[in-house]
Every structure is written in C-alpha cells, then in structure tokens.
Design an enzyme around this catalytic site. Structure first.
Site, PDB file in Angstrom:
ATOM      1  N   TYR A 186      21.071  53.556  45.331  1.00  0.00           N
ATOM      2  CA  TYR A 186      19.799  53.546  44.592  1.00  0.00           C
ATOM      3  C   TYR A 186      19.219  52.138  44.530  1.00  0.00           C
ATOM      4  O   TYR A 186      18.072  51.901  44.922  1.00  0.00           O
ATOM      5  CB  TYR A 186      20.000  54.100  43.173  1.00  0.00           C
ATOM      6  CG  TYR A 186      18.855  53.757  42.236  1.00  0.00           C
ATOM      7  CD1 TYR A 186      17.595  54.331  42.400  1.00  0.00           C
ATOM      8  CD2 TYR A 186      19.035  52.830  41.188  1.00  0.00           C
ATOM      9  CE1 TYR A 186      16.540  53.992  41.547  1.00  0.00           C
ATOM     10  CE2 TYR A 186      17.990  52.501  40.333  1.00  0.00           C
ATOM     11  CZ  TYR A 186      16.747  53.084  40.519  1.00  0.00           C
ATOM     12  OH  TYR A 186      15.704  52.745  39.685  1.00  0.00           O
ATOM     13  N   LYS A 245      15.776  50.487  46.193  1.00  0.00           N
ATOM     14  CA  LYS A 245      14.703  49.873  45.379  1.00  0.00           C
ATOM     15  C   LYS A 245      14.480  48.417  45.822  1.00  0.00           C
ATOM     16  O   LYS A 245      13.344  47.947  45.885  1.00  0.00           O
ATOM     17  CB  LYS A 245      15.059  49.920  43.889  1.00  0.00           C
ATOM     18  CG  LYS A 245      15.048  51.305  43.270  1.00  0.00           C
ATOM     19  CD  LYS A 245      13.674  51.964  43.244  1.00  0.00           C
ATOM     20  CE  LYS A 245      12.704  51.304  42.292  1.00  0.00           C
ATOM     21  NZ  LYS A 245      11.427  52.048  42.198  1.00  0.00           N
ATOM     22  N   THR A 286      13.316  47.944  39.198  1.00  0.00           N
ATOM     23  CA  THR A 286      14.420  48.031  38.248  1.00  0.00           C
ATOM     24  C   THR A 286      15.211  46.729  38.186  1.00  0.00           C
ATOM     25  O   THR A 286      15.245  45.976  39.168  1.00  0.00           O
ATOM     26  CB  THR A 286      15.361  49.174  38.690  1.00  0.00           C
ATOM     27  OG1 THR A 286      16.567  49.112  37.941  1.00  0.00           O
ATOM     28  CG2 THR A 286      15.738  49.071  40.167  1.00  0.00           C
ATOM     29  N   ASP A 287      15.899  46.515  37.075  1.00  0.00           N
ATOM     30  CA  ASP A 287      16.775  45.339  36.979  1.00  0.00           C
ATOM     31  C   ASP A 287      18.029  45.496  37.838  1.00  0.00           C
ATOM     32  O   ASP A 287      18.753  44.521  38.074  1.00  0.00           O
ATOM     33  CB  ASP A 287      17.155  45.070  35.509  1.00  0.00           C
ATOM     34  CG  ASP A 287      17.867  46.233  34.828  1.00  0.00           C
ATOM     35  OD1 ASP A 287      18.072  47.289  35.472  1.00  0.00           O
ATOM     36  OD2 ASP A 287      18.226  46.089  33.642  1.00  0.00           O
ATOM     37  N   GLU A 288      18.291  46.735  38.327  1.00  0.00           N
ATOM     38  CA  GLU A 288      19.529  46.956  39.089  1.00  0.00           C
ATOM     39  C   GLU A 288      19.518  46.216  40.427  1.00  0.00           C
ATOM     40  O   GLU A 288      20.574  46.042  41.039  1.00  0.00           O
ATOM     41  CB  GLU A 288      19.761  48.453  39.315  1.00  0.00           C
ATOM     42  CG  GLU A 288      19.930  49.193  38.017  1.00  0.00           C
ATOM     43  CD  GLU A 288      20.644  50.532  38.142  1.00  0.00           C
ATOM     44  OE1 GLU A 288      21.226  50.818  39.196  1.00  0.00           O
ATOM     45  OE2 GLU A 288      20.615  51.285  37.159  1.00  0.00           O
TER      46      GLU A 288
HETATM   47  P1  NAD Z   1      12.050  60.312  37.490  1.00  0.00           P
HETATM   48  O1  NAD Z   1      13.186  60.663  38.394  1.00  0.00           O
HETATM   49  O2  NAD Z   1      12.001  60.864  36.114  1.00  0.00           O
HETATM   50  O3  NAD Z   1      10.662  60.716  38.183  1.00  0.00           O
HETATM   51  C1  NAD Z   1      10.400  60.471  39.542  1.00  0.00           C
HETATM   52  C2  NAD Z   1       9.107  61.184  39.910  1.00  0.00           C
HETATM   53  O4  NAD Z   1       8.818  60.883  41.286  1.00  0.00           O
HETATM   54  C3  NAD Z   1       9.188  62.714  39.793  1.00  0.00           C
HETATM   55  O5  NAD Z   1       8.015  63.226  39.192  1.00  0.00           O
HETATM   56  C4  NAD Z   1       9.309  63.176  41.237  1.00  0.00           C
HETATM   57  O6  NAD Z   1       8.776  64.471  41.450  1.00  0.00           O
HETATM   58  C5  NAD Z   1       8.510  62.104  41.960  1.00  0.00           C
HETATM   59  N1  NAD Z   1       8.936  61.952  43.369  1.00  0.00           N
HETATM   60  C6  NAD Z   1      10.210  61.812  43.826  1.00  0.00           C
HETATM   61  N2  NAD Z   1      10.204  61.747  45.169  1.00  0.00           N
HETATM   62  C7  NAD Z   1       8.906  61.808  45.569  1.00  0.00           C
HETATM   63  C8  NAD Z   1       8.259  61.772  46.833  1.00  0.00           C
HETATM   64  N3  NAD Z   1       8.957  61.684  47.975  1.00  0.00           N
HETATM   65  N4  NAD Z   1       6.908  61.848  46.870  1.00  0.00           N
HETATM   66  C9  NAD Z   1       6.195  61.957  45.722  1.00  0.00           C
HETATM   67  N5  NAD Z   1       6.748  62.031  44.501  1.00  0.00           N
HETATM   68  C10 NAD Z   1       8.099  61.946  44.427  1.00  0.00           C
HETATM   69  O7  NAD Z   1      12.019  58.720  37.485  1.00  0.00           O
HETATM   70  P2  NAD Z   1      11.719  57.718  36.284  1.00  0.00           P
HETATM   71  O8  NAD Z   1      12.965  57.537  35.504  1.00  0.00           O
HETATM   72  O9  NAD Z   1      10.464  58.119  35.635  1.00  0.00           O
HETATM   73  O10 NAD Z   1      11.492  56.370  37.112  1.00  0.00           O
HETATM   74  C11 NAD Z   1      10.192  56.025  37.593  1.00  0.00           C
HETATM   75  C12 NAD Z   1      10.269  54.681  38.302  1.00  0.00           C
HETATM   76  O11 NAD Z   1      10.731  53.673  37.401  1.00  0.00           O
HETATM   77  C13 NAD Z   1      11.233  54.653  39.479  1.00  0.00           C
HETATM   78  O12 NAD Z   1      10.643  53.905  40.512  1.00  0.00           O
HETATM   79  C14 NAD Z   1      12.477  53.950  38.949  1.00  0.00           C
HETATM   80  O13 NAD Z   1      13.151  53.268  39.977  1.00  0.00           O
HETATM   81  C15 NAD Z   1      11.851  52.984  37.965  1.00  0.00           C
HETATM   82  N6  NAD Z   1      12.694  52.587  36.813  1.00  0.00           N
HETATM   83  C16 NAD Z   1      13.305  53.548  36.051  1.00  0.00           C
HETATM   84  C17 NAD Z   1      14.055  53.169  34.942  1.00  0.00           C
HETATM   85  C18 NAD Z   1      14.735  54.199  34.058  1.00  0.00           C
HETATM   86  O14 NAD Z   1      15.508  53.793  33.170  1.00  0.00           O
HETATM   87  N7  NAD Z   1      14.481  55.493  34.231  1.00  0.00           N
HETATM   88  C19 NAD Z   1      14.184  51.810  34.615  1.00  0.00           C
HETATM   89  C20 NAD Z   1      13.550  50.851  35.433  1.00  0.00           C
HETATM   90  C21 NAD Z   1      12.800  51.256  36.535  1.00  0.00           C
HETATM   91  O1  DAU Z   2      18.657  49.645  34.630  1.00  0.00           O
HETATM   92  C1  DAU Z   2      17.584  50.459  35.009  1.00  0.00           C
HETATM   93  C2  DAU Z   2      18.096  51.760  35.597  1.00  0.00           C
HETATM   94  O2  DAU Z   2      18.608  52.530  34.522  1.00  0.00           O
HETATM   95  C3  DAU Z   2      17.035  52.535  36.362  1.00  0.00           C
HETATM   96  O3  DAU Z   2      16.617  51.775  37.470  1.00  0.00           O
HETATM   97  C4  DAU Z   2      17.561  53.895  36.810  1.00  0.00           C
HETATM   98  O4  DAU Z   2      16.502  54.644  37.396  1.00  0.00           O
HETATM   99  C5  DAU Z   2      18.087  54.640  35.595  1.00  0.00           C
HETATM  100  O5  DAU Z   2      18.645  55.875  36.004  1.00  0.00           O
HETATM  101  C6  DAU Z   2      19.119  53.811  34.850  1.00  0.00           C
HETATM  102  O6  DAU Z   2      20.330  53.659  35.612  1.00  0.00           O
HETATM  103  P1  DAU Z   2      21.787  53.733  34.917  1.00  0.00           P
HETATM  104  O7  DAU Z   2      22.767  54.106  35.936  1.00  0.00           O
HETATM  105  O8  DAU Z   2      22.039  52.518  34.108  1.00  0.00           O
HETATM  106  O9  DAU Z   2      21.484  54.948  33.880  1.00  0.00           O
HETATM  107  P2  DAU Z   2      22.348  56.224  33.462  1.00  0.00           P
HETATM  108  O10 DAU Z   2      21.614  56.855  32.336  1.00  0.00           O
HETATM  109  O11 DAU Z   2      22.727  57.077  34.620  1.00  0.00           O
HETATM  110  O12 DAU Z   2      23.677  55.559  32.891  1.00  0.00           O
HETATM  111  C7  DAU Z   2      23.650  54.633  31.814  1.00  0.00           C
HETATM  112  C8  DAU Z   2      25.078  54.171  31.563  1.00  0.00           C
HETATM  113  O13 DAU Z   2      25.823  55.262  31.007  1.00  0.00           O
HETATM  114  C9  DAU Z   2      25.828  53.779  32.817  1.00  0.00           C
HETATM  115  O14 DAU Z   2      26.700  52.686  32.498  1.00  0.00           O
HETATM  116  C10 DAU Z   2      26.640  55.014  33.187  1.00  0.00           C
HETATM  117  C11 DAU Z   2      26.927  55.634  31.836  1.00  0.00           C
HETATM  118  N1  DAU Z   2      27.009  57.119  31.788  1.00  0.00           N
HETATM  119  C12 DAU Z   2      26.016  57.837  32.362  1.00  0.00           C
HETATM  120  C13 DAU Z   2      26.018  59.223  32.289  1.00  0.00           C
HETATM  121  C14 DAU Z   2      24.936  60.040  32.971  1.00  0.00           C
HETATM  122  C15 DAU Z   2      28.045  57.741  31.070  1.00  0.00           C
HETATM  123  O15 DAU Z   2      28.937  57.062  30.540  1.00  0.00           O
HETATM  124  N2  DAU Z   2      28.039  59.108  31.009  1.00  0.00           N
HETATM  125  C16 DAU Z   2      27.085  59.880  31.603  1.00  0.00           C
HETATM  126  O16 DAU Z   2      27.134  61.134  31.508  1.00  0.00           O
END
Ligand code: NAD
Ligand code: DAU
Length: 365
Positions: A168, A172, A143-145
């Site tokens: 988180y 990562k 992630t970019d975080e």
């Molecule tokens: P998600 O939470 O939707 O899915 C996570 C999956 O991992 C689920 O299917 C869960 O059952 C499985 N899992 C969790 N713990 C586990 C364990 N101990 N063993 C096996 N499986 C397990 O997540 P996502 O949003 O699809 O993110 C996927 C990946 O991409 C993550 O590594 C996250 O850090 C990264 N990522 C997410 C975002 C985003 O915006 N969602 C952005 C950048 C990077």
């Molecule tokens: O940047 C990549 C990341 O983006 C991933 O690595 C994470 O897995 C993914 O969850 C996401 O993280 P964020 O914290 O940026 O996403 P989230 O959707 O939780 O929040 C997006 C923005 O919106 C953040 O500034 C918080 C705000 N927010 C979030 C929720 C859930 C609100 O204002 N209201 C809300 O109810």
C-alpha cells in the site's frame, strides 16, 4: 520565504476522485457547505467495495444543482479523459485509492493498478486538458505511511525521506513521485498532503476503529494485532478534509504539507479507551468490554510508529485540528450504533466475500 498565497485561490469546478469513500465523502459534504466555495463538484468513483454513494444521500438532497456523480474507474484511461473533455474541471482533489494495508498484503495488484496507474491516468488527462494553464490545481491526498516507521522518538516532517514498507505505502509513494514529476517536467500545478490515521463516521468497517466498534456492538472478540504496542496518530476526518481545503486554497503550487493531530496512542490504549466509553453506553462495565480483547497474529511488516510534526501548516497556512480524540471517539461510536442500515449495507457487499475468503466466517479475530 512563506509558501502561502497572498490571496486565497478560488476553486471553480472541482473533480473529486473517490468521493464515495470514507474521507472523500466527508470532503464533498464540507466543501459544498462552505460559503467561500461557490463552485460545483464532480464525484468520479468506481464504487469498489469501499465506495458507497449512500454516504452522500444528504448532500445530493441539499446541493443537487452543484453535485454530479460519474461512475468510472481510474484505470480506464478513456473514462478519465472523457470527464476532463466533457465536464471541464479546473481543479482535482484525488482521494481514490485502494486504502487498506491488510488488503495490500493479501492482494497487492489492485494497489499497483489503482494507486499508480490510476494516478498516472489522472495526471495525463489533466495535462492534456489543461495544457499550460497556471490557474488550475491537482491536489493529491497521500499518507504518512510513505515515510516508513519511527522508533519511540521523533516525528515525520515535510523533509523526511521516503521509506515505504508495505505494498500500500509503496504504491502511494509511487503516486506521490508521479505527481511531483508532472510539476517539475510538465509544470502541472499541484499541492500534496500526507496525513495520519483518520477516524470518524462512514469509514468502511475493516479499519481498526470501526472493526473494534462493530465487534463491541456484536459482543465479539476485539482482535488486537501482536501485543498492541504499535502507535498511530489519530485525526478526525473532518479536521483532515478541512486541512485539505486550506492547502488547496492557501498554498502556492509545488508544495507538500503534513497534516496530523498530535493524538498518538498505542493500539492497546486506543482499544481500552473505546472499551471504556462503550461499556456504560451498552449497559455493561468497561471491564466487560476489555475482556473481549484478543491478541491475534501480527500484521507482516507491521510499521511500529507514525507521528507527524504539523507545525509548518499551522504556522504558514493557519490550519489546526479542532476535534479532541476523546470526544471524537464518542461521536464515532455513537454514529456506528445509530446507523445500522449504512453498516449492514456496506458489509453485505464484496467485503463480506473477501473477509470469508481470507479469514473464514468469524472475521480477523
Ligand atoms: P476508502 O477506501 O474509504 O475509499 C476509496 C474510494 O476510492 C472508494 O469510494 C472507492 O470506490 C474509490 N476507488 C477505489 N479504486 C478506484 C478506481 N480504480 N477508480 C475510481 N475510484 C476508485 O479510502 P479512504 O480511507 O477514504 O482514503 C482516501 C484517500 O486518503 C486515499 O488516497 C488514502 O491513501 C488517503 N489516506 C487515508 C487515510 C486513512 O486513515 N483512511 C489517512 C491518510 C491518507
Ligand atoms: O497512517 C495513515 C494510514 O492509516 C492510511 O494511509 C491508510 O489508508 C489507513 O488504512 C491507515 O492504515 P493503518 O494500517 O495504520 O490502519 P488500520 O486501521 O488498518 O490499523 C491501525 C492499527 O491497528 C495498525 O497498527 C494495525 C492495528 N489493527 C488493525 C486492525 C484492522 C489491529 O490491531 N487490529 C485490527 O483488527
């Protein structure tokens, strides 16, 4: 010197972790549909609250002979070892993680276990099974975080120093370091991508966009944290997973790539855009929808801005995002509206209990 391979890498048996989650399920669907991928997929997933095998029902139907599901927890070293010994994958794409920042604030331990120990177990099992093979690949999805928070100016690049600031992102970052350490110390070939915020179908309704869509459909308040000034860069999930495939097939090992769309929005602007498209679809005005916006207590340690400079992957590997944000948000809203069964079923699990415990009956509004 270019970090691109002269000839694309062929992927054989692919172990996908977290393939029942949001991004992993999109990756599996698109990789199996690609003509240049002739291998098979093993989906290893613990099915936590965020994992829903129903997201892949169409894939199972279409690609039955090339898809296999294994329920297992990355924290269980023996279970991970068994997958490598028995099913012999040649490549890993590691999505599985605890992925939600707010949850990491309420309960960081699961993040340390899955994201750090889970990644370690996967690396150790790969190392043991692959020995010193150089025709294998461990792709780590990050992630970019991990880079921390930007002010009003500037972008993250591949050389930005790490500065994670939530449990988180710290977990990562630790995983990223373990992956690179396995390459430098034990020569385990890896590629790694850091991506910005994803949106699209099948995202568990705790992240910002599906929370807003769900609350609009229910006529409930739209909870914007703080003043809604935090900025995120939104990439469509299909662009992200296509970027991962590009990196896995075209990048030399030992390389990191940043994936992003350039579509930066402050949260309030993004919620306004959702209100404006939702109003007419629901027989209301944009103003009716905007009236639902409620400013709520800010997230502790809330990172101000993330923004990606994705020029290197575009220049060297030829990947570019295809989705435009406006069209992508419309498609996402329409998907949630049309797929109530999927939503109701994921919401009825552990998620509902967690929400009740932490926020009471009404959700985070
Ligand atoms: P998600 O939470 O939707 O899915 C996570 C999956 O991992 C689920 O299917 C869960 O059952 C499985 N899992 C969790 N713990 C586990 C364990 N101990 N063993 C096996 N499986 C397990 O997540 P996502 O949003 O699809 O993110 C996927 C990946 O991409 C993550 O590594 C996250 O850090 C990264 N990522 C997410 C975002 C985003 O915006 N969602 C952005 C950048 C990077
Ligand atoms: O940047 C990549 C990341 O983006 C991933 O690595 C994470 O897995 C993914 O969850 C996401 O993280 P964020 O914290 O940026 O996403 P989230 O959707 O939780 O929040 C997006 C923005 O919106 C953040 O500034 C918080 C705000 N927010 C979030 C929720 C859930 C609100 O204002 N209201 C809300 O109810």
């Amino acid at each position: 010197m270019s970090a691109a391979l002269d000839k694309p890498r062929k992927l054989g048996t692919l172990l996908v972790t977290g393939g029942a989650g949001f991004i992993g399920s999109h990756f599996i669907r698109r990789v199996l549909d690609r003509t240049e991928f002739t291998g098979s997929v093993i989906n290893f997933d613990a099915l936590t609250y965020a994992g829903n095998p129903e997201s892949l029902a169409d894939v199972v139907e279409k690609h039955r002979s090339r898809y296999r599901f294994v329920k297992g927890d990355l924290v269980d070293r023996e279970a991970v070892r068994r997958v490598f010994q028995e099913l012999k994958p040649d490549a890993v794409v590691h999505f599985a993680a605890e992925s939600h920042v707010d949850r990491s604030i309420h309960g960081p331990e699961a993040f340390v276990k899955t994201n750090i120990l889970g990644t370690f177990n996967l690396l150790e099992s790969a190392r043991e099974a692959w020995k010193d093979r150089s025709d294998v690949l461990f792709h780590h999805v990050s992630t970019d975080e991990v880079f921390g928070s930007l002010g009003a100016e500037g972008f993250f690049t591949e050389s930005t120093p790490y500065d994670p600031r939530s449990p988180y992102s710290a977990s990562k970052a630790a995983a990223d370091h373990l992956v690179r350490a396995a390459w430098h110390t034990f020569h385990l070939p890896y590629t790694l991508t850091n991506c910005s915020n994803n949106y699209g179908s099948h995202c568990f309704p705790e992240k910002m966009i599906p929370v807003m869509v769900e609350n609009m459909l229910a006529g409930k308040p739209l909870p914007v944290y703080g003043e809604g000034k935090n900025v995120r860069e939104w990439i469509h999930v299909e662009d992200h997973v296509d970027g991962i495939f590009t990196v896995m097939t075209r990048s030399k090992p030992g390389e990191t790539w940043l994936l992003g769309s350039g579509e930066e929005r402050c949260n309030l602007d993004l919620v306004h855009a959702l209100c404006d498209l939702a109003g007419p679809r629901l027989g209301k005005t944009a103003a009716d929808m905007r009236a639902l916006i409620t400013f709520v207590k800010d997230r502790p340690g809330h990172d101000h801005r993330y923004a990606i400079d994705a020029s290197r992957v575009k220049r060297e590997l030829g990947w570019s995002p295809r989705w435009n944000l406006e069209k992508g948000l419309e498609a996402t809203f329409d998907w949630y509206r049309a797929n109530r069964t999927w939503v109701e079923r994921v919401k009825s699990g552990a998620y509902r209990d967690w929400m009740k415990q932490n926020y009471g009956e009404r959700g985070p509004s």
